[in-house]
Design an enzyme around this catalytic site. Structure first.
Site, PDB file in Angstrom:
ATOM      1  N   LYS A  24      52.255  38.776  45.814  1.00 59.55           N
ATOM      2  CA  LYS A  24      52.105  39.697  46.948  1.00 59.55           C
ATOM      3  C   LYS A  24      50.603  39.870  47.176  1.00 59.55           C
ATOM      4  CE  LYS A  24      52.223  43.465  49.601  1.00 59.55           C
ATOM      5  NZ  LYS A  24      50.814  43.415  50.021  1.00 59.55           N
TER       6      LYS A  24
ATOM      7  N   GLU B 231      43.813  44.472  35.972  1.00 60.17           N
ATOM      8  CA  GLU B 231      42.371  44.294  36.160  1.00 60.17           C
ATOM      9  C   GLU B 231      41.980  45.315  37.214  1.00 60.17           C
ATOM     10  OE1 GLU B 231      39.257  43.594  37.653  1.00 60.17           O
ATOM     11  OE2 GLU B 231      39.829  41.594  38.349  1.00 60.17           O
TER      12      GLU B 231
ATOM     13  N   GLU C 218      33.501  54.454  41.829  1.00 58.82           N
ATOM     14  CA  GLU C 218      33.177  53.098  42.287  1.00 58.82           C
ATOM     15  C   GLU C 218      32.823  53.130  43.777  1.00 58.82           C
ATOM     16  OE1 GLU C 218      36.532  50.436  41.829  1.00 58.82           O
ATOM     17  OE2 GLU C 218      35.177  48.846  41.181  1.00 58.82           O
TER      18      GLU C 218
ATOM     19  N   CYS D 213      34.729  44.499  41.799  1.00 58.25           N
ATOM     20  CA  CYS D 213      34.885  45.527  40.766  1.00 58.25           C
ATOM     21  C   CYS D 213      33.873  45.336  39.638  1.00 58.25           C
ATOM     22  CB  CYS D 213      36.312  45.566  40.258  1.00 58.25           C
ATOM     23  SG  CYS D 213      36.868  43.990  39.730  1.00 58.25           S
TER      24      CYS D 213
HETATM   25  C1  SIN Z   1      37.022  41.545  41.350  1.00 59.10           C
HETATM   26  O1  SIN Z   1      36.235  42.176  42.009  1.00 59.10           O
HETATM   27  O2  SIN Z   1      38.179  41.970  41.177  1.00 59.10           O
HETATM   28  C2  SIN Z   1      36.685  40.214  40.720  1.00 59.10           C
HETATM   29  C3  SIN Z   1      35.272  39.872  40.704  1.00 59.10           C
HETATM   30  C4  SIN Z   1      35.000  38.533  40.064  1.00 59.10           C
HETATM   31  O3  SIN Z   1      35.904  37.747  39.778  1.00 59.10           O
HETATM   32  O4  SIN Z   1      33.834  38.280  39.801  1.00 59.10           O
END
Ligand code: SIN
Length: 486
Positions: A183, A258, A388, A292
């Site tokens: 998804k 994650e 964040e 992230c």
């Molecule tokens: C993400 O922002 O979820 C992944 C970043 C990355 O793979 O470097």
């Protein structure tokens, strides 16, 4: 379908991919995918829900035994073919990605290569799923450990890396012998559907890869409650990760999460400032700050703060913001108007608490553009310290001792990526060990690649993607005890 000016227009797909077939939603409903650079509608995509998801899960379940029964070499060959075809279509895939997500075309082409690297890596790792023979517990027994695929895996992916976040999950799943129902985020489904088209072209068997887009709640509800789905892998916010974890508790699924980050970027007094600037620019402004692992807080030793800020402002002012399709653009628009407004709220909060704003280059007209900027005199009371940002805002904090820097860095519920710059080996070891993060960049601002384990601690999640550890999340460990051997 709009003409996206692709060399191969058939890569643009708007239907769901279920059991090897392209299908409309049962209701006939669709949703639009827009270009964040100018608001233009790019495509209409089938708005699926519970029923289509159920069909996809059944297809994945039916396909799983035969897929798992293929030899690792056969699975590896198909993954290798997928890697090759992705790279052969890199420019078209990059164009689709830029159009739906906004990032500059060169960065998008980089993401396609980054995503394809996971496929290549796990094509190789598929052949290295080893068991163990343990020391005999008693003279008449022998214990052997084998590893088997978890089964049907649900993969829920975000909009910031519409290609690589999917390949980073599909590749280990398929290598391990799992089948998948994916998804993708509703903002960026076209990249995922293009991958499905390529899976189809290389002959990945029917039902092994299924992709449904549409009603997030309905699709997520079905994926998390179905007893057929044995595993969920999710990349996204910590809040949604917690909700999905709760939803999966009824069927006790294996989970890979994650989630959000709040990356500190520490510059010690002995750091090479030019190297640190290179690292912080890459880490902070990659994907316009929407990763992230992006630097969220810059922590600089008080003795080098002024020199560092001067260099940071000069580098930030050199950035070019614009439509990702235009030549020479460093930062595209943010993914949505909502995303841009959220970033503005962070800045307003910081300013109301005493931060000074240094505005970077201007942006073109367009509702999703966010001006890159540096915030000095940032303090712990500001939201930019604890939340964040997900945008091109670089807040600078200062510290006076190593202990203070490490305490500030760890003063967060998140634990995904962290970075620091120092030329002192003892300080490097001590800091790397003290940082409560799953990933640490030492004199390096870009830490993501297929060979390194990617993942976090604390509320940044669980499990690891990439590297040989990435396969573990899709494998069960089974012990076989042979008796009667005396
Ligand atoms: C993400 O922002 O979820 C992944 C970043 C990355 O793979 O470097």
């Amino acid at each position: 379908m709009t003409d996206l000016n692709l060399s191969d227009p058939a890569l643009l797909r708007g239907q769901a991919y279920i059991d090897g077939k392209w299908v409309d939603a049962a209701s006939g409903e669709t949703f639009t995918v827009d270009n964040p650079a100018n608001g233009e509608v790019l495509a209409e995509v089938a708005y699926c829900g519970e029923a289509e998801t159920k069909t996809a899960i059944d297809a994945a379940n039916a396909a799983q035994p035969a897929w798992a029964a293929k030899t690792p070499k056969e699975r590896a060959k198909l993954l290798r073919d997928l890697f090759n075809i992705m790279m052969a279509n890199q420019q078209d895939l990059a164009r689709i990605l830029t159009l739906e997500q906004g990032k500059p075309l060169t960065e998008a082409a980089g993401e396609i290569a980054y995503g394809a690297n996971y496929i290549e890596w796990f094509a190789e790792e598929a052949k290295r799923i080893h068991g163990e023979v343990l020391a005999p517990p008693t003279g008449d027994k022998r214990v052997v450990v084998i590893r088997q695929p978890v089964g049907v895996a649900a993969l829920i992916t975000p909009w910031n890396f519409p290609n690589a976040m999917l390949t980073r999950k599909i590749a280990p799943a398929l290598a391990a012998g799992c089948t998948v129902v994916c998804k993708p985020a509703s903002e960026t489904p076209l990249s995922a559907l293009a991958i499905a088209e390529l899976c189809d072209r290389v002959g990945i068997p029917t039902g092994v890869v299924n992709i449904v887009c549409g009603n997030t709640r309905a699709i997520g509800g079905e994926l998390t409650s179905s007893p057929i789905v044995k595993k969920l892998s999710f990349t996204g916010s910590t809040g949604v990760g917690k909700m999905l974890t709760e939803q999966c508790s009824g069927t006790l699924k294996r989970l890979s999460m994650e989630l959000g980050g709040n990356a500190p970027f520490i510059i010690f007094e002995d750091a090479d400032l030019d190297l640190a600037i290179k690292g912080v620019m890459a880490s902070k402004f990659r994907n316009a700050g929407q990763t992230c692992v992006c630097t969220n807080r810059i922590l600089v030793h008080e003795n080098v703060k002024d020199a560092f800020v001067e260099k940071l402002l000069a580098a930030t002012n050199k950035l070019t913001v614009g439509n990702g399709l235009d030549e020479g653009v460093d930062l595209g628009p943010l993914v949505s108007v909502k995303a841009r407004k959220t970033v503005e709220e962070f800045v307003e909060d910081a300013v109301s608490k005493g931060a000074k704003v240094h505005e970077g280059p201007s942006t073109p007209n367009g509702e999703c553009y966010s001006r890159p900027l540096v915030l000095t005199d940032a303090t712990k009371e500001m939201r930019v310290f604890s939340e964040e940002i997900f945008g091109p805002v670089a807040p600078v904090f200062s510290f006076s001792t190593d202990e203070e820097a490490i305490a500030m860095a760890n003063d967060t519920e998140f634990g995904l990526a962290s970075y620091f710059y120092s030329n002192n080996v003892a300080r490097c070891w001590k800091t790397a060990e003290a940082l409560e993060y799953g990933m640490v960049g030492i004199n390096e601002g870009i830490i993501s690649n297929e060979m390194a384990p990617f993942g976090g601690v604390k509320e940044s999640g669980q499990g690891r993607e990439g590297s040989h550890h990435g396969l573990d999340d899709y494998l069960e460990v089974k012990s076989l005890t042979f008796g009667g051997l005396s």
